[in-house]
Design an enzyme around this catalytic site. Structure first.
Site, PDB file in Angstrom:
ATOM      1  N   CYS A   7     -45.908   2.054 -14.932  1.00 38.98           N
ATOM      2  CA  CYS A   7     -47.034   1.397 -15.600  1.00 38.98           C
ATOM      3  C   CYS A   7     -46.843   1.519 -17.100  1.00 38.98           C
ATOM      4  O   CYS A   7     -45.848   2.071 -17.571  1.00 38.98           O
ATOM      5  CB  CYS A   7     -48.323   2.090 -15.177  1.00 38.98           C
ATOM      6  N   ARG A  61     -43.945  -3.738 -17.926  1.00 35.46           N
ATOM      7  CA  ARG A  61     -43.825  -2.498 -17.145  1.00 35.46           C
ATOM      8  C   ARG A  61     -44.659  -2.536 -15.877  1.00 35.46           C
ATOM      9  O   ARG A  61     -44.536  -1.645 -15.033  1.00 35.46           O
ATOM     10  CB  ARG A  61     -44.248  -1.295 -17.989  1.00 35.46           C
ATOM     11  N   TRP A 120     -48.452  -0.927 -12.259  1.00 30.34           N
ATOM     12  CA  TRP A 120     -47.543  -1.372 -11.210  1.00 30.34           C
ATOM     13  C   TRP A 120     -47.887  -0.482 -10.025  1.00 30.34           C
ATOM     14  O   TRP A 120     -47.660   0.729 -10.048  1.00 30.34           O
ATOM     15  CB  TRP A 120     -46.089  -1.175 -11.615  1.00 30.34           C
ATOM     16  N   ASN A 148     -49.035   7.060 -15.823  1.00 25.23           N
ATOM     17  CA  ASN A 148     -47.808   6.346 -15.447  1.00 25.23           C
ATOM     18  C   ASN A 148     -46.920   7.350 -14.720  1.00 25.23           C
ATOM     19  O   ASN A 148     -46.518   8.353 -15.309  1.00 25.23           O
ATOM     20  CB  ASN A 148     -47.094   5.828 -16.701  1.00 25.23           C
ATOM     21  N   GLY A 149     -46.647   7.111 -13.442  1.00 26.49           N
ATOM     22  CA  GLY A 149     -45.843   8.063 -12.677  1.00 26.49           C
ATOM     23  C   GLY A 149     -46.400   8.219 -11.273  1.00 26.49           C
ATOM     24  O   GLY A 149     -47.204   7.386 -10.819  1.00 26.49           O
ATOM     25  N   GLU A 169     -24.569  -9.995  -9.296  1.00 25.93           N
ATOM     26  CA  GLU A 169     -25.541 -10.075 -10.393  1.00 25.93           C
ATOM     27  C   GLU A 169     -26.215 -11.446 -10.434  1.00 25.93           C
ATOM     28  O   GLU A 169     -27.430 -11.551 -10.610  1.00 25.93           O
ATOM     29  CB  GLU A 169     -24.846  -9.769 -11.729  1.00 25.93           C
ATOM     30  N   LYS A 211     -30.223 -12.070 -10.120  1.00 26.41           N
ATOM     31  CA  LYS A 211     -31.019 -12.810 -11.110  1.00 26.41           C
ATOM     32  C   LYS A 211     -31.865 -13.879 -10.417  1.00 26.41           C
ATOM     33  O   LYS A 211     -33.060 -14.013 -10.637  1.00 26.41           O
ATOM     34  CB  LYS A 211     -30.107 -13.481 -12.166  1.00 26.41           C
ATOM     35  N   GLU A 213     -34.672 -12.303  -8.122  1.00 21.70           N
ATOM     36  CA  GLU A 213     -35.818 -11.615  -8.725  1.00 21.70           C
ATOM     37  C   GLU A 213     -36.741 -12.538  -9.495  1.00 21.70           C
ATOM     38  O   GLU A 213     -37.917 -12.225  -9.666  1.00 21.70           O
ATOM     39  CB  GLU A 213     -35.362 -10.435  -9.580  1.00 21.70           C
ATOM     40  N   HIS A 233     -15.721 -13.268   7.481  1.00 24.32           N
ATOM     41  CA  HIS A 233     -16.070 -12.140   8.349  1.00 24.32           C
ATOM     42  C   HIS A 233     -17.565 -12.115   8.675  1.00 24.32           C
ATOM     43  O   HIS A 233     -18.101 -11.081   9.055  1.00 24.32           O
ATOM     44  CB  HIS A 233     -15.631 -10.838   7.685  1.00 24.32           C
ATOM     45  N   LYS A 292     -40.098  -3.828 -15.527  1.00 23.88           N
ATOM     46  CA  LYS A 292     -38.872  -3.672 -16.312  1.00 23.88           C
ATOM     47  C   LYS A 292     -38.223  -2.303 -16.174  1.00 23.88           C
ATOM     48  O   LYS A 292     -37.003  -2.176 -16.072  1.00 23.88           O
ATOM     49  CB  LYS A 292     -39.191  -3.938 -17.785  1.00 23.88           C
TER      50      LYS A 292
HETATM   51  C1  AGP Z   1     -32.543  -6.335 -13.314  1.00 22.14           C
HETATM   52  O1  AGP Z   1     -32.799  -7.602 -13.735  1.00 22.14           O
HETATM   53  C2  AGP Z   1     -33.683  -5.553 -12.980  1.00 22.14           C
HETATM   54  N1  AGP Z   1     -34.636  -5.553 -13.994  1.00 22.14           N
HETATM   55  C3  AGP Z   1     -33.369  -4.148 -12.472  1.00 22.14           C
HETATM   56  O2  AGP Z   1     -32.498  -4.265 -11.395  1.00 22.14           O
HETATM   57  C4  AGP Z   1     -32.755  -3.200 -13.502  1.00 22.14           C
HETATM   58  O3  AGP Z   1     -31.466  -3.576 -13.795  1.00 22.14           O
HETATM   59  C5  AGP Z   1     -32.753  -1.779 -12.933  1.00 22.14           C
HETATM   60  O4  AGP Z   1     -34.079  -1.419 -12.662  1.00 22.14           O
HETATM   61  C6  AGP Z   1     -32.107  -0.787 -13.890  1.00 22.14           C
HETATM   62  O5  AGP Z   1     -32.833  -0.683 -15.063  1.00 22.14           O
HETATM   63  P1  AGP Z   1     -32.238   0.172 -16.288  1.00 22.14           P
HETATM   64  O6  AGP Z   1     -30.977  -0.485 -16.724  1.00 22.14           O
HETATM   65  O7  AGP Z   1     -33.331   0.110 -17.322  1.00 22.14           O
HETATM   66  O8  AGP Z   1     -32.016   1.564 -15.779  1.00 22.14           O
END
Ligand code: AGP
Length: 616
Positions: free
Chosen positions: A2, A27, A74, A100-101, A488, A492, A495, A511, A611
């Site tokens: 959060c 966040r 979150w 937050n946590g 990757e 992208k 998500e 396979h 994030k």
């Molecule tokens: C990627 O687009 C995501 N936001 C997520 O997978 C991110 O890469 C992952 O949470 C790692 O975050 P960090 O690099 O801040 O540790």
């Protein structure tokens, strides 16, 4: 994961809190809330949804006061409801707390408190902590600021888990108390006012003088000053840092989304990742932050790269780069697995943890586990002064600038750039000749111009993306350095557009994956003209043989075979295999972005994501 913001000073708190929360919305954006102190009372407003929803509700039902705390959520414990939104209060309703946590032992504590007659309004772990502080304060029999701080200490000794918290109490106007363990918390120093926040971006518009709190520290703030102590009650030293970040860095500018802004920042971010680190004379890389001598680097017999999500994909490209350019055995480990795995590691193993935010809980735990086992553990981070950066034995800053869009973009290409520099450095200490080193340096110096050419392909890629936006499933394929790029690219798209995309090593098609191929399922092949180009071409043939549409990412001037075979082709500037992942990933960022925009998705705040993942 959060976001929390606190303010105490001479100005109206609400506008400052709401603007700060808006900056932290990446966040978590399930619900939001504010508590202010006014005439000896606590006023609370909380809403499901975005900060703008909360701003509207406060517009209809204002609250005042020059002291306040706030939160954007979150959800971890308890559904997305108004009751579960923060702040939460203690039994008396005179103490409010944002968190937050995760309080891991909240359930047993809640049962104890309920047996004592406490009643809970929400399903959250956080409300339990508020009740614990309130109970300890009431039991102290003293109504002093010192007693309130001691009550917080007592409560924090009862909980296990992670927290970044801020508290206000009706009996103490002009006072905020904060504490952290595992979740980031920064104190902002103003003139006649002070701030608390999960990240400096929330307060950089008001002050750039900050103190990063360490684990087990408590900060007591008034408008006039602050004190920092430990949860044991001892004083704590602290450093005031002046952050480089500016207000402009954390605003969208003329772009419609942070993600698009950050994609377009990659000429600068990749240039900054290399700045001052290319040593032409010695034909190698200069990475002073590693805190290692060449002899120590020479004694490294194995490298472990660990991270989560996009950072893990960058680590996979790094594995190819270090093994190809430096011939050092390298492995990638998901941080969430590494922290619990009993990986046999010899003493000459060097560990790197990769994290854009520097606060990802699993990666932080992997760092601590590696250090606990006595391994030199270095960080590759973007967030200066983040917990991972501060706890590493050294490392490399990515200098990519703030990344606000939840979908990581420029952080991926910066991490790959840094890993290529590390591969060059380790290689030059071993098997790479000076001329090979110089060739790699000149290729890297040519990268920003090539990135600029890929950025100019945006509209071409956008029109291809729009044609495939209605697909429900998409397959991404690549080989060697571009296998992680396939992963990757799929991440992208997943998500931000919620399309069921997945990435594979191209040859894995036969396979099993090929069973998914049909007219409705597009396949994206990352097929630069490298040593395995023709292998990719055969895989494309196999997909075409089953009627699957194919989009290929190829190399300028060498796209003929692809154009004959594929439905759409995106041609990128030629580059050595270890740099093609940077160019191809940018093309795939545009591809995902324009599909998500076509589908009307909230690109910067995709559902269920945030994030920085500061909980396990
Ligand atoms: C990627 O687009 C995501 N936001 C997520 O997978 C991110 O890469 C992952 O949470 C790692 O975050 P960090 O690099 O801040 O540790």
């Amino acid at each position: 994961m959060c976001g929390i913001v606190g303010y105490v000073g001479h100005a109206e708190a609400v506008p400052i809190l709401l603007d700060g929360l808006k900056r932290l919305e990446y966040r978590g954006y399930d619900s939001a809330g504010v508590a202010t102190l006014e005439e000896g009372c606590i006023s609370i407003r909380k809403e499901i949804g975005r900060i703008d929803d909360l701003r509207r509700s406060i517009g209809k039902n204002p609250l005042g006061g020059t002291t306040g705390i706030s939160h954007t959520r979150w959800a971890t414990h308890g559904k997305v409801t108004q009751k579960n939104a923060h702040p939460h209060c203690d039994r008396s309703g005179r103490l409010a707390l944002v968190h937050n946590g995760v309080i891991e032992n909240y359930s047993s504590l809640r049962t104890q408190l309920e047996e004592e007659g406490h009643q809970f309004i929400s399903q959250t772990d956080t409300e339990v902590l508020a009740h614990l502080v309130g109970r300890a304060f009431d039991r102290s029999g003293e109504r002093t600021q010192g007693a309130l701080v001691s009550a917080l200490r007592e409560a924090l000794h009862l909980v296990s888990g992670t927290y970044g918290i801020a508290i206000v109490h009706a009996e103490f106007p002009g006072l905020i108390i904060g504490a952290r363990r595992g979740s980031p918390l920064v104190l902002g120093i103003g003139k006649g006012e002070n701030f608390l926040a999960s990240d400096v971006s929330a307060i950089v518009g008001h002050t750039r003088d900050v103190v990063y709190l360490n684990d087990y520290e408590i900060a007591v703030l008034t408008g006039e000053g602050f004190t920092i102590s430990t949860i044991e009650g001892n004083g704590a030293d602290y450093n005031v840092t002046t952050v480089e970040m500016t207000d402009e860095d954390v605003s969208k500018g003329h772009h419609s989304h942070f993600m698009l802004k950050e994609i377009h920042e990659q000429v600068k971010s990749v240039t900054d990742a290399m700045r001052g680190r290319l040593a032409h004379e010695e034909a190698t890389a200069k990475l002073g932050g590693l805190n290692m001598t060449n002899a120590e680097l020479r004694s490294v017999e194995r490298v472990i790269l660990s991270g989560c999500g996009t950072a893990f994909h960058a680590a996979m490209v790094g594995e190819y780069a270090i093994e190809t350019l430096a011939q050092v055995p390298t492995e990638c480990e998901f941080a969430s697995e590494f922290r619990y795995r009993n990986l046999p590691m010899t003493k000459d193993t060097l560990v790197f943890v990769l994290s854009q935010s520097g606060e990802t809980a699993d990666t932080l735990a992997a760092l601590r586990e590696s250090k606990r086992k006595g391994h030199r553990t270095l960080g590759i981070c973007n967030n200066v002064a983040s917990t991972i950066a501060r706890e590493s034995d050294g490392g490399v800053y990515m200098h990519a600038g703030p990344e606000i869009g939840v979908a990581a973009t420029k952080s991926f290409t910066s991490q790959v750039t840094v890993l290529t520099l590390i591969a060059l450095l380790l290689g030059r200490i071993r098997n790479l000749s000076s001329s090979e080193g110089s060739r790699i340096i000149s290729e890297m110096e040519g990268l920003p111009a090539k990135i600029d050419r890929v950025l100019k392909l945006e509209q071409e890629i956008a029109s291809i993306a729009r044609r495939y936006a209605q697909a429900k499933v998409m397959l991404f394929m690549g080989r060697q350095f571009n296998y992680p790029v396939a992963l990757e690219g799929a991440l992208k798209l997943k998500e931000i557009s919620y399309i069921a995309a997945s990435g594979y090593a191209s040859a894995e098609l036969k396979h099993g994956v090929i069973a998914l191929v049909n007219e409705e399922t597009p396949s994206i092949f990352i097929a630069p003209h490298d040593a395995v180009f023709h292998k990719n071409l055969s895989n494309i043939e196999e997909v075409k043989a089953r009627g699957g549409p194919v989009i290929a990412i190829g190399t300028e001037g060498k796209g003929q075979e692809l154009s004959l075979l594929c439905d759409d082709v995106i041609l990128l500037p030629e580059a050595p295999e270890y740099l093609t992942p940077i160019l191809a990933s940018i093309a795939l960022q545009f591809f995902a972005y324009h599909i998500a925009v076509t589908l009307g998705c909230d690109v910067d705040k995709p559902r269920n994501l945030a994030k920085s993942v500061t909980v396990e």
